[in-house]
Design an enzyme around this catalytic site. Sequence first.
Site, mmCIF file in Angstrom:
data_model
loop_
_atom_site.group_PDB
_atom_site.id
_atom_site.type_symbol
_atom_site.label_atom_id
_atom_site.label_comp_id
_atom_site.label_asym_id
_atom_site.label_seq_id
_atom_site.Cartn_x
_atom_site.Cartn_y
_atom_site.Cartn_z
ATOM 1 N N ALA A 259 0.844 -1.203 0.000
ATOM 2 C CA ALA A 259 0.000 0.000 0.000
ATOM 3 C C ALA A 259 0.872 1.242 0.000
ATOM 4 O O ALA A 259 1.348 1.694 1.054
ATOM 5 C CB ALA A 259 -0.939 -0.011 1.210
ATOM 6 N N PRO B 101 -5.069 8.765 -1.823
ATOM 7 C CA PRO B 101 -5.921 9.657 -2.617
ATOM 8 C C PRO B 101 -5.206 10.914 -3.093
ATOM 9 O O PRO B 101 -5.509 11.448 -4.166
ATOM 10 C CB PRO B 101 -7.058 9.989 -1.642
ATOM 11 C CG PRO B 101 -7.148 8.792 -0.757
ATOM 12 C CD PRO B 101 -5.735 8.337 -0.573
ATOM 13 N N ALA C 47 -1.633 11.131 -3.127
ATOM 14 C CA ALA C 47 -0.215 10.845 -3.399
ATOM 15 C C ALA C 47 -0.097 9.576 -4.223
ATOM 16 O O ALA C 47 -0.450 8.492 -3.753
ATOM 17 C CB ALA C 47 0.555 10.696 -2.085
ATOM 18 N N ILE D 33 -5.298 -0.346 -4.322
ATOM 19 C CA ILE D 33 -4.441 -1.401 -3.776
ATOM 20 C C ILE D 33 -4.822 -2.757 -4.358
ATOM 21 O O ILE D 33 -5.892 -3.298 -4.055
ATOM 22 C CB ILE D 33 -4.505 -1.437 -2.238
ATOM 23 C CG1 ILE D 33 -4.231 -0.041 -1.659
ATOM 24 C CG2 ILE D 33 -3.537 -2.472 -1.693
ATOM 25 C CD1 ILE D 33 -2.921 0.582 -2.117
ATOM 26 N N GLN E 127 12.512 -4.656 -10.260
ATOM 27 C CA GLN E 127 11.851 -5.924 -10.551
ATOM 28 C C GLN E 127 10.370 -5.727 -10.817
ATOM 29 O O GLN E 127 9.806 -6.359 -11.718
ATOM 30 C CB GLN E 127 12.039 -6.927 -9.401
ATOM 31 C CG GLN E 127 11.283 -8.230 -9.646
ATOM 32 C CD GLN E 127 11.701 -9.360 -8.755
ATOM 33 O OE1 GLN E 127 12.869 -9.742 -8.741
ATOM 34 N NE2 GLN E 127 10.761 -9.921 -8.000
ATOM 35 N N GLU E 128 9.728 -4.848 -10.041
ATOM 36 C CA GLU E 128 8.305 -4.584 -10.278
ATOM 37 C C GLU E 128 8.085 -4.061 -11.688
ATOM 38 O O GLU E 128 7.179 -4.511 -12.400
ATOM 39 C CB GLU E 128 7.781 -3.574 -9.258
ATOM 40 C CG GLU E 128 6.331 -3.178 -9.484
ATOM 41 C CD GLU E 128 5.818 -2.172 -8.474
ATOM 42 O OE1 GLU E 128 4.677 -1.679 -8.656
ATOM 43 O OE2 GLU E 128 6.545 -1.854 -7.513
ATOM 44 N N GLY F 151 2.910 1.206 -11.273
ATOM 45 C CA GLY F 151 4.336 0.926 -11.158
ATOM 46 C C GLY F 151 5.177 2.166 -11.397
ATOM 47 O O GLY F 151 6.397 2.081 -11.586
ATOM 48 N N THR G 109 4.138 6.075 -13.357
ATOM 49 C CA THR G 109 3.650 6.420 -14.685
ATOM 50 C C THR G 109 4.805 6.480 -15.690
ATOM 51 O O THR G 109 5.972 6.661 -15.318
ATOM 52 C CB THR G 109 2.941 7.786 -14.681
ATOM 53 O OG1 THR G 109 3.910 8.807 -14.372
ATOM 54 C CG2 THR G 109 1.816 7.820 -13.657
ATOM 55 N N ASN G 110 4.472 6.347 -16.960
ATOM 56 C CA ASN G 110 5.525 6.392 -17.971
ATOM 57 C C ASN G 110 6.208 7.750 -18.019
ATOM 58 O O ASN G 110 7.382 7.855 -18.393
ATOM 59 C CB ASN G 110 4.951 6.028 -19.341
ATOM 60 C CG ASN G 110 4.766 4.528 -19.490
ATOM 61 O OD1 ASN G 110 5.023 3.762 -18.559
ATOM 62 N ND2 ASN G 110 4.318 4.096 -20.652
#
Length: 380
Positions: free
Chosen positions: A125, A129, A131, A158, A242-243, A364, A366-367
Amino acid sequence: MRESELTDEHRDFRALVRDFVEREVVPHHPRWEQEGLVDRELWQSAGKLGLLGIDVPAEYGGGGVRDFRYQVIISEEIMRVGATGVGFALHNDVVAPYLLELATEEQKRRWLPGFCSGELVTAIAMTEPEAGSDLGAVRTTARREGDTYVLSGAKTFITNGIHADLVIVVARTEPGRGSRGLSLLVVERGMPGFERGRKLDKIGMAAQDTAELFFDEVRVPAANLLGRAGRAFLHLADNLPQERLGIAAYAVAAAETAFEQTLAYCRQRSAFGQPIGAFQHVRFELAEMATELDVARTYVDRAVAEHNAGRLDAVAAAKAKWWATDVQRRVLDRCVQLHGGYGFMRETPVARAFVDNRVHPIYGGTNEVMKEVIGRDLGL
């Protein structure tokens, strides 16, 4: 992954996973999409087959194999059938490294056996809202009182939030220090003050367990501190590659699946007396997609090899994540277009893939954030 990157053991494992997915996932996924949640029993079934905690040492009930190719194979086989509700990647790819690298021996013995068996579903987590990618803006707080932390705040978006038994929570333990005052606390199911909010209504991934979480003066034992107090930002930075690599691998697999489905459609669908694939424009569209996917696959497979060798850094992972998910976004959009009206029908796999996977350029990190990571490495 390309066959050249795999051993016979990997191929046998893929066959095992494919059989599991066809037997335990495919028949139930339409119902899970209606209910907004996969059956909890799926986790235990995966645990019995050894699909959870592949890289966890055998002494804790895991597979004892540190080879990210196995995790990629699981994601690829799940994506092959469009089963976006299955949250194994979050459990295996994202949460596992935190427990393996940061947990004390006592914590490992307490949590890892259930992690591997599927009895304990996990989540992390971070997002709130107010952040998202900016962890310095985290408002969830945890004040130390004796041998406990008193945790208060809210998290959103989450994954595995409803089913989760263990949630790694990013909380501010040192006010006024920005991203340097954050710590990781493991909140367990049943702790007083820990509540689940809405099961969120998303435009895609309807079967995926995505929820709001609330913490109202939750007394978390200090023994549930993961890693070092005030070091969460560094711990997160260590594990984000890794994520992000996992997201990239998932994105390429999703795009390749949609491309194969579209290629087959263009061969059999006729217009003006010939298959639509015979028209030059359609051939060129397919040729461009095939090339983009080959380039993305090559880079991601190389990144997996680098990760296995311990050489994948944050910049290379950011490149893999933004490029693969951007290719995926473009490919899925073109696949929908080539399907014509059928591409807008929910019953068509590429239509579901179009909405289900739109989140990949967002989560993960944003681009846009990925490009910031890369740009700063260039000295800009």
